[in-house]
Design an enzyme around this catalytic site. Structure first.
Site, mmCIF file in Angstrom:
data_model
loop_
_atom_site.group_PDB
_atom_site.id
_atom_site.type_symbol
_atom_site.label_atom_id
_atom_site.label_comp_id
_atom_site.label_asym_id
_atom_site.label_seq_id
_atom_site.Cartn_x
_atom_site.Cartn_y
_atom_site.Cartn_z
ATOM 1 N N ASP A 7 134.931 92.323 29.076
ATOM 2 C CA ASP A 7 135.287 92.807 30.402
ATOM 3 C C ASP A 7 135.423 91.612 31.346
ATOM 4 O O ASP A 7 134.930 90.514 31.058
ATOM 5 C CB ASP A 7 134.196 93.770 30.882
ATOM 6 C CG ASP A 7 134.533 94.441 32.202
ATOM 7 O OD1 ASP A 7 135.730 94.594 32.512
ATOM 8 O OD2 ASP A 7 133.590 94.826 32.921
ATOM 9 N N GLU A 9 135.473 91.811 35.431
ATOM 10 C CA GLU A 9 134.616 91.927 36.613
ATOM 11 C C GLU A 9 133.200 92.341 36.213
ATOM 12 O O GLU A 9 133.002 93.247 35.419
ATOM 13 C CB GLU A 9 135.196 92.945 37.588
ATOM 14 C CG GLU A 9 136.532 92.528 38.184
ATOM 15 C CD GLU A 9 137.097 93.600 39.100
ATOM 16 O OE1 GLU A 9 136.347 94.099 39.962
ATOM 17 O OE2 GLU A 9 138.274 93.955 38.936
ATOM 18 N N ASP A 91 139.692 97.061 33.448
ATOM 19 C CA ASP A 91 140.325 98.115 34.239
ATOM 20 C C ASP A 91 140.814 97.587 35.581
ATOM 21 O O ASP A 91 141.049 98.350 36.511
ATOM 22 C CB ASP A 91 139.354 99.280 34.459
ATOM 23 C CG ASP A 91 139.383 100.278 33.312
ATOM 24 O OD1 ASP A 91 140.422 100.367 32.638
ATOM 25 O OD2 ASP A 91 138.370 100.965 33.089
ATOM 26 N N ASN A 155 132.619 102.398 32.519
ATOM 27 C CA ASN A 155 133.966 102.409 31.949
ATOM 28 C C ASN A 155 134.101 101.513 30.720
ATOM 29 O O ASN A 155 135.157 101.492 30.085
ATOM 30 C CB ASN A 155 135.003 102.014 33.009
ATOM 31 C CG ASN A 155 134.847 100.582 33.481
ATOM 32 O OD1 ASN A 155 133.731 100.073 33.606
ATOM 33 N ND2 ASN A 155 135.949 99.919 33.763
#
Length: 204
Positions: A7, A9, A91, A155
């Site tokens: 990921d 962030e 995302d 997420n």
């Protein structure tokens, strides 16, 4: 052979929306996928807030340009070189990501994109596909890679569960409580140790 899906962030760089909230003084923009499971609902609310306050893509990009990597992130990325190839699975949106990718050496990024009108207003968000993070892992597995996945928020959970090895990096307590079967690390040094252990164990 392994690939590492990471990921962006919250793992390598600070949360964009939290910093936008600080810059604008709009507290509701502090909500992230660490707080809200439904990403579509979260993004729709964010765009409503931007419209209400007249904030454009230029305002968001101005904040992003000021962000620095998490302390130790670049060292971790450099440490991965020669051990396992990393792809960033996020995302975030391409329009947000470029200034951040430059700081970490332009890795491959799978993310989404925005619809922006001629005045710079963000009018919509376009998800690349549903369950996009999980499907990146599935695609790599279909190419006969095993996957180590690293994330920090709700997420990321389907990606972490799909991977052979899922790792939560400094997640909030609510994410830990809801996913007690997923390994948690609190520092890059712990992350290096766990990744090394996985790679060494599976190279035997």
């Amino acid at each position: 052979m392994y690939m590492l899906c990471c990921d962006l962030e919250g793992v390598l760089v600070p949360e964009v929306w939290i910093n936008v909230a600080r810059w604008t003084g709009i507290d509701e923009l502090k909500l992230t996928t660490r707080d809200i499971v439904d990403y579509n609902a979260l993004m729709k609310r964010r765009l409503e807030i931007l419209k209400q306050h007249g904030l454009t893509i230029n305002d968001i990009q101005k904040v992003i340009s000021l962000l620095e990597l998490m302390p130790g992130a670049l060292d971790f990325i450099n440490w991965l070189h020669g051990r396992v190839q990393m792809v960033v699975v996020s995302d975030t949106f391409r329009e947000f990501a470029d200034p951040l990718l430059e700081k970490i050496g332009w890795p491959v990024l799978f993310c989404h994109h925005l619809t922006i009108d001629k005045d710079g207003n963000i009018t919509d968000f376009n998800l690349r596909q549903t369950e996009a993070k999980k499907k990146v892992v599935e695609a790599l597995q279909n190419l006969n890679f095993k996957v180590i996945a690293i994330g920090d928020s709700y997420n990321d959970i389907t990606m972490l569960r799909q991977a052979e090895h899922g790792i939560l990096y400094r997640p909030p307590q609510n994410v830990i409580d809801d996913n007690q079967d997923i390994k948690v690390v609190a520092s890059y040094s712990q992350l290096k140790h766990l990744v090394s252990e996985i790679l060494e164990t599976n190279s035997l």
